[in-house]
Design a protein around this motif. Sequence first.
Motif, PDB file in Angstrom:
ATOM      1  N   MET A 396     -13.055   8.545  -9.176  1.00 42.63           N
ATOM      2  CA  MET A 396     -12.551   8.167  -7.849  1.00 42.63           C
ATOM      3  C   MET A 396     -11.154   7.583  -7.979  1.00 42.63           C
ATOM      4  O   MET A 396     -10.857   6.843  -8.902  1.00 42.63           O
ATOM      5  CB  MET A 396     -13.470   7.144  -7.188  1.00 42.63           C
ATOM      6  CG  MET A 396     -13.562   5.824  -7.939  1.00 42.63           C
ATOM      7  SD  MET A 396     -14.430   4.580  -6.954  1.00 42.63           S
ATOM      8  CE  MET A 396     -13.435   3.130  -7.271  1.00 42.63           C
ATOM      9  N   ASP A 397     -10.297   7.931  -7.039  1.00 45.07           N
ATOM     10  CA  ASP A 397      -8.977   7.317  -6.955  1.00 45.07           C
ATOM     11  C   ASP A 397      -8.838   6.758  -5.544  1.00 45.07           C
ATOM     12  O   ASP A 397      -9.145   7.448  -4.574  1.00 45.07           O
ATOM     13  CB  ASP A 397      -7.867   8.361  -7.170  1.00 45.07           C
ATOM     14  CG  ASP A 397      -7.567   8.591  -8.654  1.00 45.07           C
ATOM     15  OD1 ASP A 397      -8.268   8.013  -9.502  1.00 45.07           O
ATOM     16  OD2 ASP A 397      -6.629   9.360  -8.944  1.00 45.07           O
ATOM     17  N   VAL A 398      -8.384   5.518  -5.442  1.00 44.51           N
ATOM     18  CA  VAL A 398      -8.103   4.950  -4.123  1.00 44.51           C
ATOM     19  C   VAL A 398      -6.616   5.134  -3.851  1.00 44.51           C
ATOM     20  O   VAL A 398      -5.775   4.730  -4.659  1.00 44.51           O
ATOM     21  CB  VAL A 398      -8.471   3.452  -4.047  1.00 44.51           C
ATOM     22  CG1 VAL A 398      -8.189   2.908  -2.655  1.00 44.51           C
ATOM     23  CG2 VAL A 398      -9.931   3.233  -4.426  1.00 44.51           C
ATOM     24  N   GLY A 404       0.431   5.680  -2.866  1.00 48.02           N
ATOM     25  CA  GLY A 404      -0.324   6.702  -3.596  1.00 48.02           C
ATOM     26  C   GLY A 404      -1.459   6.004  -4.319  1.00 48.02           C
ATOM     27  O   GLY A 404      -2.058   5.083  -3.779  1.00 48.02           O
ATOM     28  N   GLU A 405      -1.701   6.380  -5.571  1.00 52.29           N
ATOM     29  CA  GLU A 405      -2.853   5.819  -6.297  1.00 52.29           C
ATOM     30  C   GLU A 405      -2.676   4.326  -6.582  1.00 52.29           C
ATOM     31  O   GLU A 405      -1.708   3.898  -7.180  1.00 52.29           O
ATOM     32  CB  GLU A 405      -3.027   6.567  -7.619  1.00 52.29           C
ATOM     33  CG  GLU A 405      -4.175   6.005  -8.437  1.00 52.29           C
ATOM     34  CD  GLU A 405      -4.235   6.574  -9.857  1.00 52.29           C
ATOM     35  OE1 GLU A 405      -3.689   7.662 -10.095  1.00 52.29           O
ATOM     36  OE2 GLU A 405      -4.822   5.890 -10.716  1.00 52.29           O
ATOM     37  N   ILE A 406      -3.650   3.553  -6.115  1.00 51.18           N
ATOM     38  CA  ILE A 406      -3.603   2.110  -6.384  1.00 51.18           C
ATOM     39  C   ILE A 406      -4.746   1.735  -7.332  1.00 51.18           C
ATOM     40  O   ILE A 406      -4.635   0.807  -8.129  1.00 51.18           O
ATOM     41  CB  ILE A 406      -3.631   1.318  -5.049  1.00 51.18           C
ATOM     42  CG1 ILE A 406      -3.220  -0.138  -5.254  1.00 51.18           C
ATOM     43  CG2 ILE A 406      -4.987   1.390  -4.355  1.00 51.18           C
ATOM     44  CD1 ILE A 406      -2.868  -0.856  -3.962  1.00 51.18           C
ATOM     45  N   ILE A 407      -5.846   2.499  -7.247  1.00 53.40           N
ATOM     46  CA  ILE A 407      -7.004   2.276  -8.121  1.00 53.40           C
ATOM     47  C   ILE A 407      -7.444   3.609  -8.700  1.00 53.40           C
ATOM     48  O   ILE A 407      -7.450   4.631  -8.005  1.00 53.40           O
ATOM     49  CB  ILE A 407      -8.178   1.661  -7.317  1.00 53.40           C
ATOM     50  CG1 ILE A 407      -7.994   0.145  -7.165  1.00 53.40           C
ATOM     51  CG2 ILE A 407      -9.533   1.947  -7.988  1.00 53.40           C
ATOM     52  CD1 ILE A 407      -9.131  -0.545  -6.414  1.00 53.40           C
ATOM     53  N   GLY A 408      -7.833   3.589  -9.973  1.00 52.06           N
ATOM     54  CA  GLY A 408      -8.467   4.744 -10.585  1.00 52.06           C
ATOM     55  C   GLY A 408      -9.746   4.278 -11.254  1.00 52.06           C
ATOM     56  O   GLY A 408      -9.753   3.238 -11.903  1.00 52.06           O
ATOM     57  N   GLY A 409     -10.824   5.021 -11.073  1.00 52.51           N
ATOM     58  CA  GLY A 409     -12.072   4.586 -11.702  1.00 52.51           C
ATOM     59  C   GLY A 409     -13.092   5.698 -11.732  1.00 52.51           C
ATOM     60  O   GLY A 409     -12.792   6.850 -11.411  1.00 52.51           O
TER      61      GLY A 409
HETATM   62 MG    MG Z   1      -5.300   7.191 -12.624  1.00 52.98          MG
END
Ligand code: MG
Length: 482
Positions: A396-398, A404-409
Amino acid sequence: MILYTIKELIEKGKNAIHEDVIVKGWVKSFRSNRFIALNDGSSLQNIQIVVDFDSMSETELKEITIGSSLKVIGSVVESQGRGQEIEIQAQKTSVYGQANPEEVQETILQPKKHSLEFLREQAHLRFRTNTFGAIMRIRHHAMFAIHDYFNKKGFFYINTPIITGSDAEGAGEMFHVTNFSLENLPKNEANEIDYSQDFFGKKTNLTVSGQLEAEAAAMGLGKVYTFGPTFRAENSNTSRHLAEFWMIEPEVAFNDLDDNMDLAEDFLKSVIAYLFQHCQDDLQFLDERFAQIQKEKPKNERTELGLIERLQYVLKNKFVRLSYTEAIEILKNSKPNKKKKFNYLIEEWGADLQSEHERYLVEKHFNSPVILFDYPAKIKAFYMRLNNDQKTVRAMDVLFPGIGEIIGGSQREERLDVLKQKMTEHNIDEKELWWYLDTRRFGSVPHSGFGLGLERLILFVTGMGNIRDVIPFPRYPKNAEF
Ligand code: MG
Ligand code: 4AD
């Protein structure tokens, strides 16, 4: 007599009248040899000092210049002037350190508009500017709010190593750590560098993520988070990347991807709500700055919402949740794709998303933060859980407006055999991650986590345009000054 910070004194307001007080700070401006605007960093606001020039010698008065540091003893009175409730009638003003006016002219302390680039060149002085002061105070409160959030939710703060032998992201963008003399590297018989002679007896680097170690901790402590410096040697000279940044990585045993998305959304909203409560002045100031900057932009580049409005919007609305596959369909059929306006055209399923695509989804299509999930396995890290379709993973990417991308998990691969298979496919040596595989051998459980880049969050909250302006001393290609 009480020593006050300027923040305390201004909060006390008219209740402080008649009190004799001490304040200490730096001169922001000095008008008519009589009115000093003093700031001590405790808040955006200055306190006005009215100098009693009869009691001061000519030389003493001359030392009070922009940038010099003072101790003022005086009594609080109602202000006659506009713009402040109270001021200090000085009885004794002493100078700690004088700032030479001619030299100050060359610095960012000179009270006029300076470019952010110029501010960066004098990063050691920019703490004294209104903009940077506001950003740094917000940064502090954000970090505090993050710890507060996890503490209240029963997470344990764990410190993962900064020097590590593993490359969690498998991207290879690492800074090496060695105590070898680079002029004289020991070689083995095959004429390769002999790392067995290095300090740790093996090849080591600065961490790109504490995730793998955090997973081990979650396998005993249940809910943990890391919050530490992270290093990436990616040569991306963008306004969103730093070579040294701070990352928050929660990891939760028994959480699946839906739980993970819920946590990410609740976490971001809670931190933003905390900042609304604790940073009103600074946010207000940055909101005005943001509005000013929008005005200077061409109409089609302006944001619809103001800074504070945008924060409120994020707080009030549920983030859109969308699979990668659905996103690709939207992007394929989007105007900028059809008119070939994207730098990277979306032609088929499997394409990696660039920040232009992420921002299109967030800013144009949905007009809302978006959580994308179930990405192709090929473009994501080895540790993400494989879906039954065998081609996507529980990633998941927030994605946030303007960022743009602030969180990746992701949800993590907890099945030993599948994990081993993924490692083979990603060319990762099982021997190097033997301990990580062990966590899947002894009571493995489904678990999930994510990483938030602190500076990306601060960028969003402050409305700044460049990540180099939301960290005290930025590190980026060709720059390690200070
Ligand atoms: Mg990432
Ligand atoms: O997406 P990333 O690479 O994910 C990880 O490192 C995972 N191990 C996290 C996890 O699941 N525990 O990085 C996470 C976030 C990004 O979304 C971004 O906000 C930030 O870290 N980030 C950077 N921030 C500033 N400069 C850089 N060079 C960054 N690279 C990533």
